[in-house]
Design a protein around this motif. Structure first.
Motif, PDB file in Angstrom:
ATOM      1  N   LEU A   1       0.837  -1.190   0.000  1.00 55.29           N
ATOM      2  CA  LEU A   1       0.000   0.000   0.000  1.00 55.29           C
ATOM      3  C   LEU A   1       0.877   1.247   0.000  1.00 55.29           C
ATOM      4  O   LEU A   1       1.887   1.303   0.699  1.00 55.29           O
ATOM      5  CB  LEU A   1      -0.905   0.013   1.230  1.00 55.29           C
ATOM      6  CG  LEU A   1      -2.123  -0.923   1.217  1.00 55.29           C
ATOM      7  CD1 LEU A   1      -2.819  -0.882   2.571  1.00 55.29           C
ATOM      8  CD2 LEU A   1      -3.095  -0.534   0.105  1.00 55.29           C
TER       9      LEU A   1
ATOM     10  N   GLU B   1      -2.169   5.274   2.432  1.00 55.75           N
ATOM     11  CA  GLU B   1      -3.332   4.537   1.931  1.00 55.75           C
ATOM     12  C   GLU B   1      -3.801   3.502   2.953  1.00 55.75           C
ATOM     13  O   GLU B   1      -3.005   2.970   3.727  1.00 55.75           O
ATOM     14  CB  GLU B   1      -2.981   3.828   0.619  1.00 55.75           C
ATOM     15  CG  GLU B   1      -2.722   4.761  -0.547  1.00 55.75           C
ATOM     16  CD  GLU B   1      -4.000   5.359  -1.105  1.00 55.75           C
ATOM     17  OE1 GLU B   1      -5.072   4.746  -0.957  1.00 55.75           O
ATOM     18  OE2 GLU B   1      -3.919   6.458  -1.693  1.00 55.75           O
ATOM     19  N   LYS B   2      -5.100   3.217   2.923  1.00 53.59           N
ATOM     20  CA  LYS B   2      -5.674   2.198   3.790  1.00 53.59           C
ATOM     21  C   LYS B   2      -5.970   0.943   2.980  1.00 53.59           C
ATOM     22  O   LYS B   2      -5.860   0.945   1.754  1.00 53.59           O
ATOM     23  CB  LYS B   2      -6.944   2.730   4.453  1.00 53.59           C
ATOM     24  CG  LYS B   2      -6.702   3.922   5.383  1.00 53.59           C
ATOM     25  CD  LYS B   2      -7.994   4.388   6.044  1.00 53.59           C
ATOM     26  CE  LYS B   2      -7.726   5.560   6.979  1.00 53.59           C
ATOM     27  NZ  LYS B   2      -8.975   6.043   7.641  1.00 53.59           N
TER      28      LYS B   2
ATOM     29  N   GLY C   1      -6.612   0.364  -0.849  1.00 52.88           N
ATOM     30  CA  GLY C   1      -6.198   1.573  -1.553  1.00 52.88           C
ATOM     31  C   GLY C   1      -5.115   1.316  -2.583  1.00 52.88           C
ATOM     32  O   GLY C   1      -4.802   0.173  -2.931  1.00 52.88           O
TER      33      GLY C   1
END
Length: 235
Positions: free
Chosen positions: A13, A17-18, A21
């Motif tokens: 990621l 970002e989670k 994402g």
């Protein structure tokens, strides 16, 4: 020999970002490696087996005493823990078993069946092989058939262009960390395989040209180290 190539890196990621994402590639540095070509992987594993079998409890205790750390748990709940003697015992047992399978050709990671020797003027070039792909048409090829791989032992590396994102540190468990520590003793730790695929961005230098390229990149190759490597892995 010397080669300029891009490391594969890993996908993770992007910063900030989670889950779900945007993912980016990390650790894909452009490097120049200097290496000795033509080493047999099976021969290396035989040397590994001798070293692994010779390790004693005292050797493992000394490794534990170095104070290596690992991780327990997953994600945000992971905590650091000391690598224990039990971790080293389990790691050594796994490595002995895996090495025996590699030598026998029964290890699931063995990939000799998808390669053929590279033959030039009727002679097979040692350290070179051609990827021909799996015999089963239902199995997806790992590379384009016809891709040439060069095998050898790395003796030096210089980062030419650092990746935009550094390779993230892995939160490995105790047994995995123990395997890495033990691997430092093995000839196969220097083993490398380079993918030379038409249309990709690589530079391969041979002989005196490789020496000049390594010198220009600031890679110091100690002749005694090379001699030691060749002596260690001699079939």
């Amino acid at each position: 020999m010397s080669v300029v190539t891009t490391l594969k890196g890993v996908e993770r990621l992007a910063p900030g970002e989670k889950r779900g994402g945007l993912k980016v590639r990390m650790g894909n540095d452009v490097v120049r490696d200097t290496f000795v070509a033509g080493r047999s992987y099976t021969s290396l594993k035989r040397k590994d087996a001798v070293i692994l079998d010779a390790l004693t409890g005292a050797d493992l205790d000394a490794m534990v005493a170095e104070g290596h750390m690992a991780w327990s748990g997953r994600g945000a709940k992971a905590v650091q823990v000391a690598v224990t003697r039990a971790d080293f015992d389990a790691a050594l047992a796994d490595m002995i078993a895996s090495t025996a399978k590699s030598i026998a050709g029964t290890n699931t990671s063995t990939t000799d069946h998808v390669y053929e020797p590279l033959v030039v003027d009727g002679k097979a070039l040692k350290g070179y092989r051609v990827y021909v792909g799996p015999a089963d048409p239902a199995v997806k090829p790992a590379s384009a058939p016809g891709t040439i791989y060069v095998q050898g032992l790395r003796v030096g590396r210089k980062v030419i262009e650092a990746a935009q994102y550094a390779r993230p540190q892995s939160k490995s468990g105790g047994k995995t960390v123990a395997k890495r520590i033990i691997t430092r003793l093995l000839p196969s730790r220097r083993y490398v395989s380079y993918c030379l695929q038409p249309g990709t961005d690589f530079v391969l230098n041979l002989g005196a040209e490789a020496v000049s390229a390594s010198d220009a990149a600031g890679i110091t190759v100690d002749p005694t180290v090379v001699a030691s490597i060749l002596d260690t892995v001699a079939a």
